[in-house]
Scaffold this motif. Structure first.
Motif, mmCIF file in Angstrom:
data_model
loop_
_atom_site.group_PDB
_atom_site.id
_atom_site.type_symbol
_atom_site.label_atom_id
_atom_site.label_comp_id
_atom_site.label_asym_id
_atom_site.label_seq_id
_atom_site.Cartn_x
_atom_site.Cartn_y
_atom_site.Cartn_z
ATOM 1 N N GLU A 91 16.815 12.078 -24.047
ATOM 2 C CA GLU A 91 18.105 11.722 -23.455
ATOM 3 C C GLU A 91 18.839 12.998 -23.106
ATOM 4 O OE1 GLU A 91 19.349 7.506 -25.454
ATOM 5 O OE2 GLU A 91 20.047 9.328 -26.436
ATOM 6 N N GLU A 140 22.743 14.689 -21.655
ATOM 7 C CA GLU A 140 24.121 14.639 -21.207
ATOM 8 C C GLU A 140 24.310 15.803 -20.237
ATOM 9 O OE1 GLU A 140 28.630 14.665 -23.038
ATOM 10 O OE2 GLU A 140 27.058 15.777 -24.082
ATOM 11 N N VAL A 160 26.969 18.124 -18.317
ATOM 12 C CA VAL A 160 28.369 18.536 -18.350
ATOM 13 C C VAL A 160 28.609 19.423 -17.137
ATOM 14 C CG1 VAL A 160 30.147 19.717 -19.661
ATOM 15 C CG2 VAL A 160 28.357 18.458 -20.868
ATOM 16 N N PRO A 195 27.830 10.113 -17.592
ATOM 17 C CA PRO A 195 27.397 9.370 -18.775
ATOM 18 C C PRO A 195 26.037 9.880 -19.259
ATOM 19 C CG PRO A 195 27.125 8.047 -16.804
ATOM 20 C CD PRO A 195 27.805 9.314 -16.387
ATOM 21 N N LEU A 196 25.664 9.477 -20.465
ATOM 22 C CA LEU A 196 24.378 9.841 -21.039
ATOM 23 C C LEU A 196 23.262 9.297 -20.161
ATOM 24 C CD1 LEU A 196 23.138 11.181 -23.602
ATOM 25 C CD2 LEU A 196 22.983 8.865 -24.544
ATOM 26 N N ASN A 245 22.865 19.066 -21.993
ATOM 27 C CA ASN A 245 22.943 18.905 -23.448
ATOM 28 C C ASN A 245 21.982 17.811 -23.889
ATOM 29 O OD1 ASN A 245 24.940 20.840 -23.858
ATOM 30 N ND2 ASN A 245 26.562 19.365 -23.465
ATOM 31 N N GLY A 246 21.156 18.125 -24.854
ATOM 32 C CA GLY A 246 20.210 17.171 -25.403
ATOM 33 C C GLY A 246 19.356 17.881 -26.432
#
Length: 188
Positions: free
Chosen positions: A145, A147, A149, A155-156, A175-176
Motif C-alpha cells: 500500500e 500514500e 504526499v 487517499p491511500l 510513504n509506505g
C-alpha cells in the motif's frame, strides 16, 4: 492529480480476440485501440500464442505476477521477461510468447511512435521516498500500500491502484513499507 482505482479499470477483449486486457489509462480519454496516443493496461496471459499487432506503436512489457514469458519479436533476438525484467519492443512486428511456467499477469505500456514516448521503471520504497515529476506520469502500486504526499492530499492506494500526475506537481513523497513497490510510467 487523478486517482486511478483498480476497481474502476475497464476489461475488454484483446485486439486479436485471444484473451482480455484491463485498461488502466488511455490518452486521449475517448481513444480506441487504433487511435490512442498512449495506453497503459494489464493482461492475463494463460496460454502461448501471438500478440496483437499495433501499427506505429512502441511497447514496453513487464511481469506483475507469474514466472514469465519467452518473447519472440520478428527481427529481434528472443528475450525472457520475468519479474526482474522490463522489455521494450516494436508493437508493429509479429510477436509471440511462450509461458515459462504457468500463466502471468503483465503490464503493457504503449505509445504512438512520432507522437509520444514512454519510460517504465520499478521503484522500491527501500531506495526511493521522493519522486520528481517532470512530465506526465502514472505511478502504480505493484505491491503493498502507498500514500502519496504532494501539493494535494491523496487517499491511500492499494495494490494495482495508480495516480496520474503531470509537471504541475513537481515533487511527491511516497510513504509506505520498505517492501512496497511502485511502477513509474513517464509519458511525453
Amino acid at each position: 492529480m487523478q486517482i486511478l482505482r483498480a476497481s474502476d479499470y475497464k476489461t475488454m477483449p484483446w485486439k486479436n480476440g485471444m484473451g482480455s486486457t484491463t485498461e488502466i489509462a488511455i490518452h486521449p480519454a475517448n481513444a480506441k485501440l487504433d487511435d490512442f496516443v498512449w495506453r497503459v493496461s494489464m493482461a492475463q496471459i494463460a496460454s502461448d500464442g501471438p500478440f496483437s499487432l499495433f501499427a506505429d506503436i512502441d511497447r514496453t512489457l513487464l511481469v506483475l505476477e507469474g514466472n514469465g514469458i519467452d518473447l519472440r519479436v520478428t527481427g529481434c533476438p528472443p528475450v525472457r521477461i520475468d519479474r526482474e525484467t522490463i522489455h521494450s519492443f516494436p508493437g508493429d512486428q509479429p510477436t509471440s510468447a511462450t509461458l515459462v511456467d504457468g500463466e502471468i499477469l503483465d503490464l503493457n505500456v504503449m505509445s504512438r511512435r512520432n507522437s509520444a514516448s514512454h519510460d517504465v521503471k520499478r521503484i522500491k520504497l527501500a531506495q526511493h521516498r521522493h519522486f520528481t515529476v517532470s512530465t506526465q506520469t502514472i505511478l502504480m502500486v505493484e505491491t503493498g500500500e502507498l500514500e502519496i504526499v504532494g501539493p494535494t492530499a491523496a487517499p491511500l492506494l492499494g495494490e494495482r491502484d495508480a495516480i496520474l500526475v503531470d509537471e504541475t506537481t513537481p515533487s511527491l513523497t511516497l510513504n509506505g513499507p520498505a517492501t512496497a513497490g511502485v511502477i513509474a510510467i513517464q509519458l511525453w
